[in-house]
Scaffold this active site. Structure first.
Site, PDB file in Angstrom:
ATOM      1  N   ARG A  21       0.826  -1.004   0.020  1.00 53.94           N
ATOM      2  CA  ARG A  21       0.044  -0.019  -0.148  1.00 53.94           C
ATOM      3  C   ARG A  21       0.746   1.142   0.037  1.00 53.94           C
ATOM      4  O   ARG A  21       1.825   1.294   0.700  1.00 53.94           O
ATOM      5  CB  ARG A  21      -0.835   0.013   1.088  1.00 53.94           C
ATOM      6  N   SER A 136     -21.147 -14.101  15.701  1.00 60.15           N
ATOM      7  CA  SER A 136     -20.449 -12.815  14.822  1.00 60.15           C
ATOM      8  C   SER A 136     -20.566 -13.006  13.383  1.00 60.15           C
ATOM      9  O   SER A 136     -20.418 -14.297  12.749  1.00 60.15           O
ATOM     10  CB  SER A 136     -19.084 -12.712  15.152  1.00 60.15           C
ATOM     11  N   SER A 188     -19.634  -1.935   4.537  1.00 59.78           N
ATOM     12  CA  SER A 188     -19.378  -0.816   3.828  1.00 59.78           C
ATOM     13  C   SER A 188     -18.725  -0.968   2.486  1.00 59.78           C
ATOM     14  O   SER A 188     -18.439  -0.018   1.866  1.00 59.78           O
ATOM     15  CB  SER A 188     -18.558   0.300   4.583  1.00 59.78           C
ATOM     16  N   HIS A 216     -21.164   3.051   9.556  1.00 64.85           N
ATOM     17  CA  HIS A 216     -21.234   3.619   8.307  1.00 64.85           C
ATOM     18  C   HIS A 216     -22.789   3.934   7.947  1.00 64.85           C
ATOM     19  O   HIS A 216     -23.138   4.432   6.962  1.00 64.85           O
ATOM     20  CB  HIS A 216     -20.936   2.588   7.080  1.00 64.85           C
ATOM     21  N   THR A 244     -18.942   5.885  15.175  1.00 64.27           N
ATOM     22  CA  THR A 244     -17.974   6.669  14.940  1.00 64.27           C
ATOM     23  C   THR A 244     -17.978   7.877  14.868  1.00 64.27           C
ATOM     24  O   THR A 244     -19.209   8.260  14.408  1.00 64.27           O
ATOM     25  CB  THR A 244     -16.951   6.038  14.050  1.00 64.27           C
ATOM     26  N   LYS A 247     -16.872   9.247  10.488  1.00 57.44           N
ATOM     27  CA  LYS A 247     -17.074   8.930   9.193  1.00 57.44           C
ATOM     28  C   LYS A 247     -18.324  10.231   9.014  1.00 57.44           C
ATOM     29  O   LYS A 247     -17.835  11.509   8.756  1.00 57.44           O
ATOM     30  CB  LYS A 247     -17.366   7.533   9.035  1.00 57.44           C
ATOM     31  N   THR A 277      -5.333   7.838  27.273  1.00 55.40           N
ATOM     32  CA  THR A 277      -5.554   9.550  27.393  1.00 55.40           C
ATOM     33  C   THR A 277      -6.854   9.489  26.486  1.00 55.40           C
ATOM     34  O   THR A 277      -6.961   9.279  25.286  1.00 55.40           O
ATOM     35  CB  THR A 277      -4.475  10.077  26.903  1.00 55.40           C
ATOM     36  N   THR A 363      -9.266  -6.733   2.262  1.00 53.82           N
ATOM     37  CA  THR A 363     -10.423  -6.026   2.673  1.00 53.82           C
ATOM     38  C   THR A 363     -11.655  -6.486   1.973  1.00 53.82           C
ATOM     39  O   THR A 363     -12.760  -6.769   2.664  1.00 53.82           O
ATOM     40  CB  THR A 363     -10.241  -4.674   2.243  1.00 53.82           C
TER      41      THR A 363
HETATM   42  C1  LIG Z   1     -13.918   2.405  10.309  1.00 58.06           C
HETATM   43  C2  LIG Z   1     -14.863   1.390  10.821  1.00 58.06           C
HETATM   44  C3  LIG Z   1     -14.594   1.271  12.179  1.00 58.06           C
HETATM   45  C4  LIG Z   1     -13.302   1.988  12.832  1.00 58.06           C
HETATM   46  O1  LIG Z   1     -13.876   3.176  13.267  1.00 58.06           O
HETATM   47  P1  LIG Z   1     -12.917   4.498  13.344  1.00 58.06           P
HETATM   48  O2  LIG Z   1     -13.277   5.396  14.171  1.00 58.06           O
HETATM   49  O3  LIG Z   1     -12.322   4.625  12.088  1.00 58.06           O
HETATM   50  O4  LIG Z   1     -11.625   3.647  14.337  1.00 58.06           O
HETATM   51  C5  LIG Z   1     -15.369   0.391  12.759  1.00 58.06           C
HETATM   52  N1  LIG Z   1     -16.506  -0.450  12.071  1.00 58.06           N
HETATM   53  C6  LIG Z   1     -16.275  -0.470  10.816  1.00 58.06           C
HETATM   54  C7  LIG Z   1     -17.573  -1.244  10.276  1.00 58.06           C
HETATM   55  C8  LIG Z   1     -15.546   0.405  10.295  1.00 58.06           C
HETATM   56  O5  LIG Z   1     -15.632   0.623   8.696  1.00 58.06           O
END
Ligand SMILES: *Cc1c(COP(=O)(O)O)cnc(C)c1O
Length: 404
Positions: A21, A136, A188, A216, A244, A247, A277, A363
């Site tokens: 990469r 899972s 995703s 996502h 998250t 995104k 932290t 991936t």
């Molecule tokens: C990107 C992603 C995460 C991780 O989230 P980050 O905030 O980027 O660490 C968790 N689950 C899925 C499905 C993701 O695509």
């Protein structure tokens, strides 16, 4: 001992498999997203970013930027410690309340990333319950797999979104044994959506807890951006909703939401939460602004979906192999070969100033290598026309597969 040789050999192996990469050295332009500057060794080029997970462009929203600066000027830059040792600011408390409210849950807990929230959240919840067994989905994200493994308990992997397989595995387990089903709402890479209501039905029938990754989907679906669980009115049926800030909300950091008791237990037991932290106040201040903005601006979600639908239709119309599995904002176009996938994206970047990362194994499964395109509300008709024209040329020049 020549330690260096081992590192080099490991990289050589990756190169031989075509998996090496190279990161694009990109500067996105605040106020002018999706335009960016690409720094190459030989040249500096203006490019259009077509693969960012900053799905709504919130990372460069002026209100969010102002909130970040204001928080830095009010609280300083770093948080100065773990949550327990001087790291908690009032902003942390407010954001956790905001996120809990977004998902209709009693409480929320912040982590330094979505990855950490899944690893720490899943493993801690499963460890706290004696003899817990985890179920899972086979396509779960690496961070969920890490959580499942670190739980150290028995686990069963069910075929992706396969309700019959999941039910058979649940049936094979003592009805009184504690169970946790972990899955995502939007997957995703394909852009498909899991059958959340049906999984919750199975969870009820077999006494299981449910943990959903809405990474996502948060900010992107539901009237207020609460994700697919909000859109489908199911949020109250999930034990844990994880998301998250990186995104749809355009920043960084992750979180889980759930009952007060569950969140308090994770807060008190998860090493990935306790010994790290906490997120810096400017990020938290910006996140509060972003979550509130996204919640109140449903038109962003409407435009986002419209942009994605429009691009999908343009790709269909020119006969390129759009992966029709996607029922979401993700626009995947099949290449089916890792070397050509990389060639196609190199050509797009170098000759057309279009930046799309190739998505290759591990991936996605071998043979399903693809371009994964993510239009945002800031991608105009004109940019889309340029993109589609470039795609057609690249497809012809590399003689890539057309739609079936
Ligand atoms: C990107 C992603 C995460 C991780 O989230 P980050 O905030 O980027 O660490 C968790 N689950 C899925 C499905 C993701 O695509």
């Amino acid at each position: 001992m020549d330690y260096e040789a081992y590192f080099k050999q490991s990289v050589d192996q990756i190169k031989a498999e075509g998996r090496y990469r190279v990161f694009a050295d990109l500067e996105r332009h605040a106020g002018n997203f999706p335009h960016a500057t690409n720094r190459r060794p030989d040249a500096t080029e203006e490019v259009i970013v077509w693969c960012s997970n900053d799905y709504l462009g919130m990372g460069q929203n002026p209100i969010v930027r102002d909130a970040l600066i204001e928080a830095a000027n009010t609280y300083g830059c770093g948080s100065g410690g773990t949550r327990n040792i001087a790291g908690t600011t009032h902003l942390h408390v407010l954001l956790e309340e905001e996120l809990a409210k977004l998902h209709g849950k009693e409480a929320g807990l912040l982590f330094t990333s979505g990855y950490v929230s899944n690893d720490a959240g899943i493993s801690t919840i499963a460890k706290l319950i004696p003899d817990c067994k985890i179920f899972s989905d086979a396509w779960n994200h690496a961070s969920m797999i890490a959580g499942v493994r670190n739980a150290g308990c028995e686990r069963a992997i069910y075929n992706h979104c396969d309700l019959v397989h999941l039910e058979n595995l649940l049936k094979d387990t003592d009805i009184d044994r504690p169970k946790l089903i972990v899955f995502e709402s939007v997957y995703s890479m394909d852009g498909d959506v899991s059958p959340i209501a049906e999984i919750c039905d199975l969870a009820d029938k077999y006494n299981a807890m449910t943990y959903i990754d809405e990474v996502h989907a948060v900010g992107l679906y539901g009237e207020r951006g609460g994700g697919i669980t909000e859109r489908e009115g199911l949020a109250d049926r999930l034990t844990v909703i994880e998301g998250t800030l990186a995104k749809g909300f355009g920043l960084c950091g992750g979180y889980i939401t759930g009952s007060a008791a569950l969140i308090d237990a994770v807060r008190s037991n998860a090493p990935g939460f306790i010994f790290s932290t906490t997120l810096a106040p400017p990020i938290i201040g910006a996140a509060i602004a972003s979550v509130r903005y996204v919640r109140e601006h449903n038109e962003l979600r409407i435009i986002h979906q419209e942009r994605s639908e429009k691009l999908k239709q343009m790709i269909r119309d020119i006969g390129l192999p759009l992966m029709e599995e996607s029922v979401t904002h993700v626009v995947p176009v099949l290449v089916g070969d890792p070397v050509r996938c990389k060639q196609a994206t190199d050509m797009l970047l170098e000759e057309y100033n279009i930046y799309i990362q190739p998505i290759n194994y591990p991936t996605v499964p071998k043979g399903t290598e693809r371009l994964r395109i993510t239009p945002t509300p800031l991608h105009t008709d004109e940019l889309m026309e340029d993109l589609v024209k470039a795609l057609v040329e690249v497809w012809n020049r590399l003689e890539l597969k057309q739609a079936a």
